[in-house]
Design a protein around this motif. Sequence first.
Motif, PDB file in Angstrom:
ATOM      1  N   CYS A   1       1.971  21.198  -6.408  1.00 15.95           N
ATOM      2  CA  CYS A   1       2.973  20.246  -5.770  1.00 15.95           C
ATOM      3  C   CYS A   1       3.094  18.910  -6.816  1.00 15.95           C
ATOM      4  N   HIS A   2       3.998  18.136  -6.624  1.00 18.29           N
ATOM      5  CA  HIS A   2       4.661  17.160  -7.316  1.00 18.29           C
ATOM      6  C   HIS A   2       3.649  15.968  -6.390  1.00 18.29           C
ATOM      7  N   VAL A   3       3.224  15.159  -7.234  1.00 23.27           N
ATOM      8  CA  VAL A   3       2.627  13.789  -6.918  1.00 23.27           C
ATOM      9  C   VAL A   3       3.285  12.375  -7.256  1.00 23.27           C
ATOM     10  N   VAL A   4       3.800  11.745  -6.458  1.00 32.00           N
ATOM     11  CA  VAL A   4       4.305  10.382  -6.825  1.00 32.00           C
ATOM     12  C   VAL A   4       3.301   9.209  -6.347  1.00 32.00           C
ATOM     13  N   ARG A   5       3.106   8.384  -7.204  1.00 27.69           N
ATOM     14  CA  ARG A   5       2.175   7.124  -6.670  1.00 27.69           C
ATOM     15  C   ARG A   5       2.954   5.860  -6.495  1.00 27.69           C
ATOM     16  N   ILE A   6       2.918   5.433  -5.427  1.00 29.75           N
ATOM     17  CA  ILE A   6       3.531   4.164  -4.893  1.00 29.75           C
ATOM     18  C   ILE A   6       2.530   3.239  -4.678  1.00 29.75           C
ATOM     19  N   VAL A   7       2.411   2.210  -5.768  1.00 28.86           N
ATOM     20  CA  VAL A   7       1.443   1.038  -5.662  1.00 28.86           C
ATOM     21  C   VAL A   7       1.911  -0.114  -4.913  1.00 28.86           C
ATOM     22  N   TYR A   8       1.139  -0.737  -4.086  1.00 29.89           N
ATOM     23  CA  TYR A   8       1.553  -1.945  -3.404  1.00 29.89           C
ATOM     24  C   TYR A   8       0.809  -2.897  -3.969  1.00 29.89           C
ATOM     25  N   ASP A   9       1.665  -3.912  -4.617  1.00 31.35           N
ATOM     26  CA  ASP A   9       1.060  -5.183  -5.171  1.00 31.35           C
ATOM     27  C   ASP A   9       1.407  -6.493  -4.554  1.00 31.35           C
ATOM     28  N   GLY A  10       0.850  -7.717  -4.857  1.00 27.96           N
ATOM     29  CA  GLY A  10       1.154  -8.974  -4.058  1.00 27.96           C
ATOM     30  C   GLY A  10       0.185  -9.784  -4.113  1.00 27.96           C
ATOM     31  N   PRO A  11       0.253 -10.854  -3.765  1.00 28.22           N
ATOM     32  CA  PRO A  11      -0.970 -11.897  -3.544  1.00 28.22           C
ATOM     33  C   PRO A  11      -1.913 -11.569  -2.303  1.00 28.22           C
ATOM     34  N   GLY A  12      -3.162 -12.288  -2.254  1.00 26.93           N
ATOM     35  CA  GLY A  12      -4.132 -11.877  -1.566  1.00 26.93           C
ATOM     36  C   GLY A  12      -3.495 -12.285   0.030  1.00 26.93           C
ATOM     37  N   PHE A  13      -3.912 -11.209   1.050  1.00 26.10           N
ATOM     38  CA  PHE A  13      -3.008 -11.759   2.341  1.00 26.10           C
ATOM     39  C   PHE A  13      -1.779 -11.519   2.569  1.00 26.10           C
ATOM     40  N   ALA A  14      -1.046 -11.136   1.624  1.00 25.78           N
ATOM     41  CA  ALA A  14       0.312 -10.960   1.788  1.00 25.78           C
ATOM     42  C   ALA A  14       0.815  -9.879   2.786  1.00 25.78           C
TER      43      ALA A  14
ATOM     44  N   LYS B   1      -0.444  -6.110   2.028  1.00 29.25           N
ATOM     45  CA  LYS B   1      -0.380  -5.059   1.401  1.00 29.25           C
ATOM     46  C   LYS B   1      -1.291  -3.792   2.522  1.00 29.25           C
ATOM     47  N   THR B   2      -2.394  -4.176   2.648  1.00 21.45           N
ATOM     48  CA  THR B   2      -3.419  -3.314   3.454  1.00 21.45           C
ATOM     49  C   THR B   2      -2.709  -2.908   4.723  1.00 21.45           C
ATOM     50  N   THR B   3      -2.020  -4.080   5.368  1.00 18.40           N
ATOM     51  CA  THR B   3      -1.575  -4.098   6.631  1.00 18.40           C
ATOM     52  C   THR B   3      -0.371  -3.032   6.593  1.00 18.40           C
ATOM     53  N   ASN B   4       0.355  -2.710   5.523  1.00 13.59           N
ATOM     54  CA  ASN B   4       1.598  -2.112   5.247  1.00 13.59           C
ATOM     55  C   ASN B   4       0.928  -0.678   5.455  1.00 13.59           C
ATOM     56  N   LEU B   5      -0.251  -0.389   4.865  1.00 14.65           N
ATOM     57  CA  LEU B   5      -0.601   0.907   4.772  1.00 14.65           C
ATOM     58  C   LEU B   5      -1.214   1.291   6.395  1.00 14.65           C
TER      59      LEU B   5
ATOM     60  N   ILE C   1      -1.042   3.323  -2.699  1.00 15.61           N
ATOM     61  CA  ILE C   1      -2.238   2.512  -3.333  1.00 15.61           C
ATOM     62  C   ILE C   1      -2.101   1.021  -3.213  1.00 15.61           C
ATOM     63  N   THR C   2      -3.048   0.254  -2.797  1.00 15.14           N
ATOM     64  CA  THR C   2      -2.846  -0.999  -2.857  1.00 15.14           C
ATOM     65  C   THR C   2      -3.942  -1.684  -3.889  1.00 15.14           C
ATOM     66  N   VAL C   3      -3.522  -2.768  -4.541  1.00 15.56           N
ATOM     67  CA  VAL C   3      -4.401  -3.474  -5.612  1.00 15.56           C
ATOM     68  C   VAL C   3      -5.071  -4.786  -4.540  1.00 15.56           C
ATOM     69  N   PRO C   4      -6.154  -5.045  -5.365  1.00 13.96           N
ATOM     70  CA  PRO C   4      -6.837  -6.328  -4.857  1.00 13.96           C
ATOM     71  C   PRO C   4      -5.875  -7.631  -5.124  1.00 13.96           C
ATOM     72  N   GLY C   5      -5.836  -8.513  -4.272  1.00 12.83           N
ATOM     73  CA  GLY C   5      -4.753  -9.653  -4.327  1.00 12.83           C
ATOM     74  C   GLY C   5      -5.332 -11.026  -5.048  1.00 12.83           C
ATOM     75  N   GLN C   6      -6.681 -10.971  -5.285  1.00 15.76           N
ATOM     76  CA  GLN C   6      -7.193 -11.999  -5.966  1.00 15.76           C
ATOM     77  C   GLN C   6      -7.008 -11.989  -7.402  1.00 15.76           C
ATOM     78  N   ILE C   7      -6.587 -13.364  -8.020  1.00 16.34           N
ATOM     79  CA  ILE C   7      -6.252 -13.451  -9.062  1.00 16.34           C
ATOM     80  C   ILE C   7      -7.582 -13.090 -10.190  1.00 16.34           C
ATOM     81  N   GLU C   8      -8.699 -13.405  -9.658  1.00 15.06           N
ATOM     82  CA  GLU C   8     -10.032 -13.025 -10.610  1.00 15.06           C
ATOM     83  C   GLU C   8     -10.307 -11.501 -10.571  1.00 15.06           C
ATOM     84  N   ARG C   9      -9.470 -10.718  -9.884  1.00 11.92           N
ATOM     85  CA  ARG C   9      -9.625  -9.119  -9.678  1.00 11.92           C
ATOM     86  C   ARG C   9      -8.396  -8.596 -10.780  1.00 11.92           C
ATOM     87  N   ASN C  10      -7.917  -9.350 -11.551  1.00 15.24           N
ATOM     88  CA  ASN C  10      -6.830  -8.870 -12.251  1.00 15.24           C
ATOM     89  C   ASN C  10      -7.024  -7.690 -12.998  1.00 15.24           C
ATOM     90  N   TYR C  11      -8.263  -7.588 -13.687  1.00 13.03           N
ATOM     91  CA  TYR C  11      -8.600  -6.441 -14.243  1.00 13.03           C
ATOM     92  C   TYR C  11      -8.722  -5.410 -13.565  1.00 13.03           C
TER      93      TYR C  11
END
Length: 286
Positions: free
Chosen positions: A10-23, A25-29, A77-87
């Motif tokens: 099968c094909h796999v497409v990755r959609i990454v939800y980015d944005g600041p903390g509490f914006a 992202k997780t609520t969307n999922l 996939i969501t990313v962590p919103g905290q600035i210190e978690r940018n890595y």
Amino acid sequence: MASFDSERKCHVVRIVYDGPGFAGKTTNLKRVHEIIPPSRRSEIVTPAELKGRTMFFDWLEIEGPRQGGVGLYFQLITVPGQIERNYRRRPLVAMADVIVFVCDSSPGAIADTQRTFARLRASIKRRTEPVSIIVQANKQDVEGALSPAMLRRKLRLDGSIPMISANAASGDGVRATLNEAMRVGVRSLKGAELTPLIAEFANADNLFDHVLTFEDLPSAGPVDVEEVNVRAEDIDVEAQEMAAHLGASSLDALEARARRAAARSGLHPLEAPADGADGAEGASRP
């Protein structure tokens, strides 16, 4: 670039939800998890959470329509919103086929939204492949919320980037955002050379192991010029000009500091500034 999973054919497409903390992202999922039938989606996987905040990522896979007789899955996939978690955010952005940037439309959140978007752009610059971005103007229900048009101007987005109004908490705009992201993802499959799905991105467990490898060097990375200039949203400054300006300012500051030190110590009095308090101090010495 979308991948092909040879094991599942099968094909796999990755959609990454980015944005600041509490914006939102997780609520969307969570809302996507509610509206997609269980037969066409996985459960949400969150490797770690602290006080309601995603520490690594959230992961949800949904089945899409078959393309040319071949199965298709979307990994959300969501990313962590905290600035210190940018890595932790950077490797997730690097693997994205489509990026959904979730804005907090609250007036008090615009600076954080701009700063996070600047970091996203910096991460995209380091990619070897271009990536499509969709922007969701979330929390449009809050008092004084910035309109999508205003957010577009604050983030300096041109008209080619889709902007979708939303209130993810109630579900408004969640499906529209997902549909647009899937449409863009399907479009990327046409005429593209698919790459084999690497093991690190095959499932949530493997992705977590991959992200953990970045814990040894949790560097925030270089600060991009756009992030430095994040509050000057009405001033267009080229990146090279800004970098040159910052470099010149730093050199001027160092030179002025050296001259003041020389003046105070009595060394090279002719090098001291000719005006201001420091200049007077240097001129008074024999």
